[in-house]
Design a protein around this motif. Structure first.
Motif, mmCIF file in Angstrom:
data_model
loop_
_atom_site.group_PDB
_atom_site.id
_atom_site.type_symbol
_atom_site.label_atom_id
_atom_site.label_comp_id
_atom_site.label_asym_id
_atom_site.label_seq_id
_atom_site.Cartn_x
_atom_site.Cartn_y
_atom_site.Cartn_z
ATOM 1 N N THR A 7 0.839 -1.194 0.121
ATOM 2 C CA THR A 7 -0.140 0.053 -0.128
ATOM 3 C C THR A 7 0.850 1.246 -0.007
ATOM 4 O O THR A 7 2.029 1.249 0.694
ATOM 5 C CB THR A 7 -0.757 0.112 1.350
ATOM 6 N N LEU A 8 0.721 2.316 -0.876
ATOM 7 C CA LEU A 8 1.331 3.555 -0.847
ATOM 8 C C LEU A 8 1.009 4.235 0.279
ATOM 9 O O LEU A 8 0.006 4.727 0.637
ATOM 10 C CB LEU A 8 0.983 4.249 -2.142
ATOM 11 N N SER A 9 1.961 4.713 1.059
ATOM 12 C CA SER A 9 2.136 5.416 2.224
ATOM 13 C C SER A 9 2.485 6.948 1.822
ATOM 14 O O SER A 9 2.033 7.733 2.819
ATOM 15 C CB SER A 9 2.733 4.813 3.612
ATOM 16 N N ASP A 67 10.349 1.678 3.590
ATOM 17 C CA ASP A 67 10.677 2.297 4.742
ATOM 18 C C ASP A 67 9.657 3.085 5.133
ATOM 19 O O ASP A 67 8.718 3.594 4.265
ATOM 20 C CB ASP A 67 12.139 2.883 4.854
ATOM 21 N N ASP A 68 9.564 3.687 6.592
ATOM 22 C CA ASP A 68 8.579 4.614 6.906
ATOM 23 C C ASP A 68 8.809 6.041 6.288
ATOM 24 O O ASP A 68 10.191 6.363 5.968
ATOM 25 C CB ASP A 68 8.973 4.821 8.335
ATOM 26 N N VAL A 69 7.902 6.685 6.129
ATOM 27 C CA VAL A 69 8.035 8.091 5.540
ATOM 28 C C VAL A 69 8.673 9.041 6.585
ATOM 29 O O VAL A 69 8.279 8.927 7.671
ATOM 30 C CB VAL A 69 6.666 8.714 5.079
ATOM 31 N N PRO A 70 9.785 9.665 6.325
ATOM 32 C CA PRO A 70 10.463 10.580 7.201
ATOM 33 C C PRO A 70 9.671 11.818 7.224
ATOM 34 O O PRO A 70 8.755 12.196 6.333
ATOM 35 C CB PRO A 70 11.760 10.979 6.519
ATOM 36 N N GLY A 74 9.858 9.550 -4.671
ATOM 37 C CA GLY A 74 9.247 8.332 -4.151
ATOM 38 C C GLY A 74 7.994 7.858 -3.970
ATOM 39 O O GLY A 74 7.092 8.512 -3.989
ATOM 40 N N LEU A 75 7.778 6.467 -3.929
ATOM 41 C CA LEU A 75 6.591 5.894 -3.636
ATOM 42 C C LEU A 75 7.093 5.153 -2.240
ATOM 43 O O LEU A 75 7.742 4.065 -2.406
ATOM 44 C CB LEU A 75 6.201 4.993 -4.537
ATOM 45 N N TYR A 76 6.626 5.687 -1.242
ATOM 46 C CA TYR A 76 7.052 4.996 0.111
ATOM 47 C C TYR A 76 5.731 3.787 0.290
ATOM 48 O O TYR A 76 4.335 4.011 0.104
ATOM 49 C CB TYR A 76 7.034 5.896 1.126
ATOM 50 N N VAL A 77 6.017 2.549 0.475
ATOM 51 C CA VAL A 77 5.275 1.319 0.580
ATOM 52 C C VAL A 77 5.314 0.660 1.910
ATOM 53 O O VAL A 77 6.290 0.853 2.716
ATOM 54 C CB VAL A 77 5.397 0.404 -0.468
#
Length: 120
Positions: free
Chosen positions: A62-64, A85-88, A96-99
């Motif tokens: 899932t995209l966060s 990784d966690d979104v900073p 970026g696509l953070y997942v």
């Protein structure tokens, strides 16, 4: 929309660095060394948003977070950085696509990457 991995750069995958740089087939030789090359199986435009899904073979994410340049670069040169990784709080990768989950996938030539926009 689906993309197929056509090349995996010799330095592209490192589980200690939880990210994967994706590029289209127009990437330079220098970029290819550090990138996973994907070829889209269609021409429709992508508009990914937080909460949308990404599937790499059988692993679903899932995209966060979706960086402000991610969609434009994904549509123009098939370039985006997947971050497992966690979104900073500051300095998130603009492309970026953070997942989630933060499970680093197995990627090889022939891997299918599916971008699933929920359209909400």
């Amino acid at each position: 929309m689906e993309a197929v991995v056509t090349e995996v750069g010799i330095q592209a995958l490192d589980e200690k660095e939880p990210m994967i740089i994706l590029f289209g087939e127009s990437a330079t030789e220098g970029l290819k060394e550090y990138s996973v090359i994907q070829k889209f199986q269609g021409t429709q435009s992508l508009e990914m948003k937080k909460g949308d899904r990404l599937k790499i073979d059988e692993q679903e994410y899932t995209l966060s977070y979706v960086g402000p340049f991610a969609n434009n670069n994904l549509n123009s040169i098939a370039h985006v950085t997947l971050v497992f990784d966690d979104v900073p709080e500051e300095d998130a990768i603009v492309n970026g696509l953070y997942v989630t989950p933060s499970i680093f996938p197995t990627i090889k030539v022939g891997t299918i990457i599916e971008y699933v926009s929920l359209g909400v």
